[in-house]
Design an enzyme around this catalytic site. Structure first.
Site, PDB file in Angstrom:
ATOM      1  N   ASP A   1      24.723 -83.008 -15.908  1.00  0.00           N
ATOM      2  CA  ASP A   1      23.418 -82.985 -15.254  1.00  0.00           C
ATOM      3  C   ASP A   1      23.193 -84.244 -14.411  1.00  0.00           C
ATOM      4  OD1 ASP A   1      23.087 -84.807 -17.278  1.00  0.00           O
ATOM      5  OD2 ASP A   1      21.247 -83.950 -18.076  1.00  0.00           O
TER       6      ASP A   1
ATOM      7  N   ASN B   1      17.965 -88.251 -13.592  1.00  0.00           N
ATOM      8  CA  ASN B   1      19.265 -88.458 -12.960  1.00  0.00           C
ATOM      9  C   ASN B   1      19.309 -87.835 -11.563  1.00  0.00           C
ATOM     10  OD1 ASN B   1      20.634 -89.921 -14.956  1.00  0.00           O
ATOM     11  ND2 ASN B   1      21.032 -88.067 -16.139  1.00  0.00           N
TER      12      ASN B   1
ATOM     13  N   CYS C   1      18.179 -95.749 -18.262  1.00  0.00           N
ATOM     14  CA  CYS C   1      19.057 -94.822 -18.973  1.00  0.00           C
ATOM     15  C   CYS C   1      19.300 -95.412 -20.358  1.00  0.00           C
ATOM     16  CB  CYS C   1      20.380 -94.665 -18.222  1.00  0.00           C
ATOM     17  SG  CYS C   1      21.590 -93.563 -18.988  1.00  0.00           S
ATOM     18  N   HIS C   2      19.546 -94.560 -21.354  1.00  0.00           N
ATOM     19  CA  HIS C   2      19.788 -95.101 -22.698  1.00  0.00           C
ATOM     20  C   HIS C   2      21.263 -95.091 -23.091  1.00  0.00           C
ATOM     21  CE1 HIS C   2      18.524 -90.763 -23.915  1.00  0.00           C
ATOM     22  NE2 HIS C   2      19.786 -90.793 -23.576  1.00  0.00           N
TER      23      HIS C   2
ATOM     24  N   HIS D   1      26.128 -95.070 -15.963  1.00  0.00           N
ATOM     25  CA  HIS D   1      27.166 -94.165 -16.468  1.00  0.00           C
ATOM     26  C   HIS D   1      28.572 -94.692 -16.209  1.00  0.00           C
ATOM     27  CE1 HIS D   1      24.642 -90.219 -16.898  1.00  0.00           C
ATOM     28  NE2 HIS D   1      24.040 -91.285 -17.425  1.00  0.00           N
TER      29      HIS D   1
ATOM     30  N   ASP E   1      27.739 -93.278 -21.758  1.00  0.00           N
ATOM     31  CA  ASP E   1      28.100 -92.189 -20.858  1.00  0.00           C
ATOM     32  C   ASP E   1      29.350 -92.488 -20.038  1.00  0.00           C
ATOM     33  OD1 ASP E   1      25.868 -90.336 -21.362  1.00  0.00           O
ATOM     34  OD2 ASP E   1      24.640 -91.946 -20.543  1.00  0.00           O
TER      35      ASP E   1
END
Length: 458
Positions: free
Chosen positions: A119, A153, A174-175, A203, A266
């Site tokens: 995603d 995202n 972002c986590h 990411h 990620d």
């Protein structure tokens, strides 16, 4: 104690909105604030509004929650705008993935090196880019002093786009960096007692520091790989249920060996096509589910997401069930509300943020959004300077990923079909230019993509 106006865009997603609401209700220093909930889905929006008001009443938390479909009125004079909106939802993107696969592009034309996340939409994310930029332009016009917290995202592309095309104060969040906790646990340490640093792009971040009481824990990672990894993986392959359980996977260790630093969160989902060419390959590197972005793992994620959202909707619809009984008594690990608090009440703290580089990481342009730990306070974001990454990561990972980002932004801003073709001519799945042309013709011919087709076909 600051009294703010906070606008939450895309608030109809109860799974994410419930976290924001929960953390706000457990932050007394923001009591007295008003929260505007915005979404195009009136039913879900009213549900979330009712959830928020009931939960606040149960806890005695002083917030004014209200819902509206008028985004600009919600943004007007706001102190903070939180963008969580995902255009079209998962179903829209799954349709494009299905079309892609019919033309030979496993997991979709959007999947590329170091961007395999299902995603995290770039080259086919025209509507998502447009929505995020429109929100940012609203902030620029109606709340020029506000902070825009970009949660939806693709955080890398959107934070870069917004910072270049507007004068808005933007922070991407972002986590994924919380993956460091699993590394610490694998080494036998309490994650709350270790210090870490992870830097790069969203990411695509790498562990540059992991210490306990001043002790460098990297040698223990090497020892874990040498003595414990095989036993861990044997047990993990038999028991893996969560497709996101990949932080200590063979893929993560292989990336460490190749690039010199351990990938975090990620980042492990990315890599090159050597980890992703088909389901069997994914299962070799990411366990029996194939990781969260395989056709198996992603369906597990979507099913769990739907189940959890349905559960929250049921709770929100039943006034006889105390909402507070389903949630912890403290804030979650999400940094969004603490960041709001740090800025509003000038309480400096260090957070993992995505902001324009401006010297934070050596070897990267200043106008590209990087993910770094930075001090956030009422004065804004204070970036560290001169952070360094090994040449292998900088030049073999980040530069190629940055090129893909620039291609996607150029396609969105300038239009034209050729850059879509060029995107796929770099792809190992492409056997001919005709294949690339045909898949884009099919994607742009989808009824949902009429506006997108006009943009790219001219």
């Amino acid at each position: 104690m600051a009294k703010l106006k906070i606008a939450v865009i895309g608030a109809g997603s109860i799974a994410w909105s419930s976290k924001i609401i929960h953390d706000l209700l457990h932050t007394p220093t923001l009591f007295g604030s008003e929260v505007a909930l915005v979404d195009i889905d009136a039913r879900r929006l009213k549900l979330v509004e009712g959830f928020a008001r009931r939960y606040a009443s149960e806890l005695g938390a002083d917030y004014k929650f209200y819902s509206t479909a008028d985004r600009r009125e919600a943004v007007r004079d706001a102190d903070f705008v939180v963008n969580t909106a995902m255009y079209g939802g998962h179903g829209y993107y799954e349709k494009m993935r299905e079309v892609s696969e019919r033309h030979g592009y496993y997991r979709g034309v959007n999947s590329t090196e170091w961007n395999m996340v299902s995603d995290y939409h770039t080259i086919w994310g025209y509507y998502q880019f447009k929505l995020a930029l429109e929100v940012a332009l609203d902030v620029e016009q109606y709340a020029p002093n506000a902070w825009l917290l970009q949660v939806a995202n693709p955080v890398f592309e959107l934070t870069t786009l917004i910072s270049r095309e507007t004068r808005v104060n933007v922070i991407g969040l972002c986590h994924g960096h919380l993956g460091y906790k699993e590394i610490a646990r694998a080494l036998g340490y309490d994650p709350e007692k270790v210090e870490f640093e992870a830097i790069g792009f969203n990411h695509v971040i790498w562990l540059t520091k992991l210490t306990y009481a001043g002790r460098n824990l990297y040698p223990l990672i090497d020892e874990w790989i040498e003595r414990k990894a095989q036993e861990y993986w044997a047990r993990w392959r038999l028991t893996q249920r969560d497709p996101f359980d990949i932080q200590m996977s063979p893929a993560a260790v292989d990336m460490y060996r190749r690039y010199g630093l351990f990938p975090v969160g990620d980042t492990v989902r990315g890599g090159t096509w050597m980890y992703h060419r088909d389901l069997k390959t994914k299962q070799q590197w990411f366990g029996p589910t194939g990781g969260p972005d395989s056709e198996v793992g992603w369906m597990v994620y979507l099913a769990r997401h739907e189940w959890y959202s349905s559960l929250l909707e049921k709770i929100a619809s039943d006034p006889g069930v105390p909402i507070s009984s389903f949630f912890p008594q403290t804030r979650t690990d999400e940094s969004l509300v603490p960041i709001i608090n740090s800025i509003a009440n000038d309480q400096p703290a260090t957070y993992q943020v995505n902001v324009p580089n401006t010297g934070a990481i050596d070897g990267l342009p200043g106008d590209v959004a990087v993910e770094i730990p930075a001090e956030v306070s009422g004065k804004g974001v204070k970036r560290p300077q001169g952070l360094k990454l090994p040449g292998k990561i900088l030049k073999a990972v980040l530069w190629p990923r940055m090129l893909r980002m620039e291609m996607a932004l150029t396609a969105f801003l300038e239009g034209g079909r050729q850059i879509l073709i060029d995107w796929l001519m770099l792809d190992p799945r492409t056997k001919s230019e005709k294949q690339a042309e045909e898949v884009w013709d099919a994607i742009l011919s989808m009824p949902e993509n009429e506006e997108m087709a006009r943009h790219y076909r001219g």
